[in-house]
Design a protein around this motif. Structure first.
Motif, PDB file in Angstrom:
ATOM      1  N   UNK A 193       0.843  -1.204   0.000  1.00 31.38           N
ATOM      2  CA  UNK A 193       0.000   0.000   0.000  1.00 31.38           C
ATOM      3  C   UNK A 193       0.876   1.252   0.000  1.00 31.38           C
ATOM      4  N   UNK A 194       2.022   1.146   0.664  1.00 31.79           N
ATOM      5  CA  UNK A 194       2.946   2.289   0.666  1.00 31.79           C
ATOM      6  C   UNK A 194       3.662   2.424  -0.668  1.00 31.79           C
ATOM      7  N   UNK A 195       4.083   1.293  -1.239  1.00 32.02           N
ATOM      8  CA  UNK A 195       4.800   1.310  -2.520  1.00 32.02           C
ATOM      9  C   UNK A 195       4.341   0.138  -3.385  1.00 32.02           C
ATOM     10  N   UNK A 196       3.429   0.396  -4.351  1.00 34.49           N
ATOM     11  CA  UNK A 196       2.861  -0.696  -5.157  1.00 34.49           C
ATOM     12  C   UNK A 196       3.786  -1.205  -6.260  1.00 34.49           C
ATOM     13  N   UNK A 197       5.011  -0.670  -6.344  1.00 33.83           N
ATOM     14  CA  UNK A 197       5.901  -1.112  -7.424  1.00 33.83           C
ATOM     15  C   UNK A 197       7.064  -1.966  -6.951  1.00 33.83           C
ATOM     16  N   UNK A 198       7.309  -1.922  -5.668  1.00 32.33           N
ATOM     17  CA  UNK A 198       8.509  -2.589  -5.155  1.00 32.33           C
ATOM     18  C   UNK A 198       8.170  -3.193  -3.799  1.00 32.33           C
ATOM     19  N   UNK A 199       8.503  -4.484  -3.630  1.00 34.32           N
ATOM     20  CA  UNK A 199       8.210  -5.144  -2.358  1.00 34.32           C
ATOM     21  C   UNK A 199       9.487  -5.711  -1.746  1.00 34.32           C
ATOM     22  N   UNK A 200       9.751  -5.287  -0.531  1.00 34.34           N
ATOM     23  CA  UNK A 200      10.907  -5.850   0.161  1.00 34.34           C
ATOM     24  C   UNK A 200      10.459  -7.126   0.883  1.00 34.34           C
TER      25      UNK A 200
END
Ligand code: NAD
Length: 321
Positions: A193-200
């Motif tokens: 939800x914070x960053x829809x392009x990159x998942x740590x």
């Protein structure tokens, strides 16, 4: 009958309370609300068959007198955060070991007949046999959390041997679903939800674990209680999990799909040289559940993939992040 559910304001505990009250049982919940919420029990406040007491079970107190006439105890209160246990082991000692001891003592003093303890797959540590059966040895936890749950088990089974209270230890795989407020699904949704392009993703991506949906876990708990009423065994351990496991990247794909996202870059971040997401992270976990399936007629309705997908839908419905 009169039943105590410790940790009944928490994720698993509150679902158990729902089912017990629906079955007509009289339920007492004791919870310190450290991670549990009264909203989880909202619908029962004001009911005659329901009572809630806010108390910290790691301290003996007035709550002990409330156990008069209790027939069965479901001890589900604990601090379930493996990561916290590394940085602050004393918290886990108090919430998981000291509290278990206090609840056992209170149960003994009040003549409870049945004691059901929420244990965990983490008691096995890094088992060399997968799926892992209950009698797997040696049990060498790799987190203080796992150690604290195993200590709880030893106390519970020894109380059975000495004082005659019948007990069962339920070693749950990762339980997921509505009202859960920790764990990988919750984390991934919050991050996406914070960053829809990159998942740590914590760890090296090779984690493969078993997930069980909350309804299946509660059904198993109730089936074990029924089994205990007729069984001759004084103390038994049961694995409670689904019949398979799922990789951490597949969990990410399911969540991304449910959130309707496009291509997401996965970035892996290990906390240890051997690729763990955090100290104490067991990389591969799947439980052999043939014992509970043989002794009760329980069978999980969902596999790990279905459990993760359903839990994702549940959380997306509710999370306002
Ligand atoms: P949860 O945090 O939602 O529930 C635990 C409850 O215990 C909370 O309501 C919390 O407020 C309460 N509690 C904690 N310390 C307390 C204390 N000192 N006194 C009184 N109440 C206290 O976690 P959960 O996932 O519902 O876990 C329930 C049980 O199942 C725990 O014993 C946990 O170790 C075990 N378990 C959970 C999982 C899982 O995947 N969720 C897996 C294996 C085992």
């Amino acid at each position: 009958s009169r039943i105590l559910v410790t940790g009944g304001a928490g994720f698993i505990g509150s679902h158990l309370v729902d089912r017990l009250i629906e079955r007509g049982e009289e339920v007492l919940v004791i919870d310190d609300l450290s991670s549990g919420k009264t909203e989880n029990l909202e619908r029962w406040f004001g009911e005659k068959k329901f009572k809630f007491i806010k108390a910290d079970l790691s301290e003996p107190g007035k709550w002990i007198d409330e156990l008069k006439g209790i027939e069965a105890v479901f001890h589900f209160a604990a601090n379930p955060e493996v990561r916290v246990s590394t940085t602050n082991p004393e918290v886990h000692y108090r919430a998981n070991v000291q509290a278990t001891f206090n609840v056992l003592e209170a149960s003994r003093a009040n003549g409870a007949e049945i004691f059901i303890y929420a244990s965990s797959s983490t008691v096995y540590g890094e088992a060399r046999v997968i799926p892992t059966p209950e009698d797997y040895e040696p049990k060498e936890p790799i987190s203080i959390y796992g150690a604290s749950k195993l200590m709880g088990e030893v106390l519970v089974s020894t109380y059975s041997r000495i004082y005659g209270v019948k007990s069962a230890m339920l070693r749950f795989a990762n339980v997921v679903g509505k009202r859960s407020n920790h764990g990988v699904i919750f984390d991934f949704i919050a991050k996406l939800k914070r960053d829809p392009e990159r998942l740590e993703i914590l760890g090296d991506g090779k984690q493969r674990k078993s997930y069980i949906y909350i309804d299946d876990a509660i059904e198993a708990t109730l089936k074990v209680m029924e089994h205990m009423e007729s069984s001759q065994e004084m103390s038994e351990a049961f694995n409670v999990g689904s019949l398979d496991a799922i990789g951490v990247d597949d969990i990410a794909y399911i969540i991304e799909e449910e959130m309707g996202l496009g291509k997401v870059e996965h970035v892996f971040k290990s906390a240890t040289h051997d690729g763990r997401g955090w100290i104490g992270d067991v990389k591969v976990m799947q439980l052999d559940v043939s014992k509970i399936m043989g002794k009760t007629n329980w069978k999980p309705k969902m596999n790990s993939r279905e459990a993760v997908r359903k839990a994702t839908k549940d959380l997306l419905e509710r999370m306002e992040l």
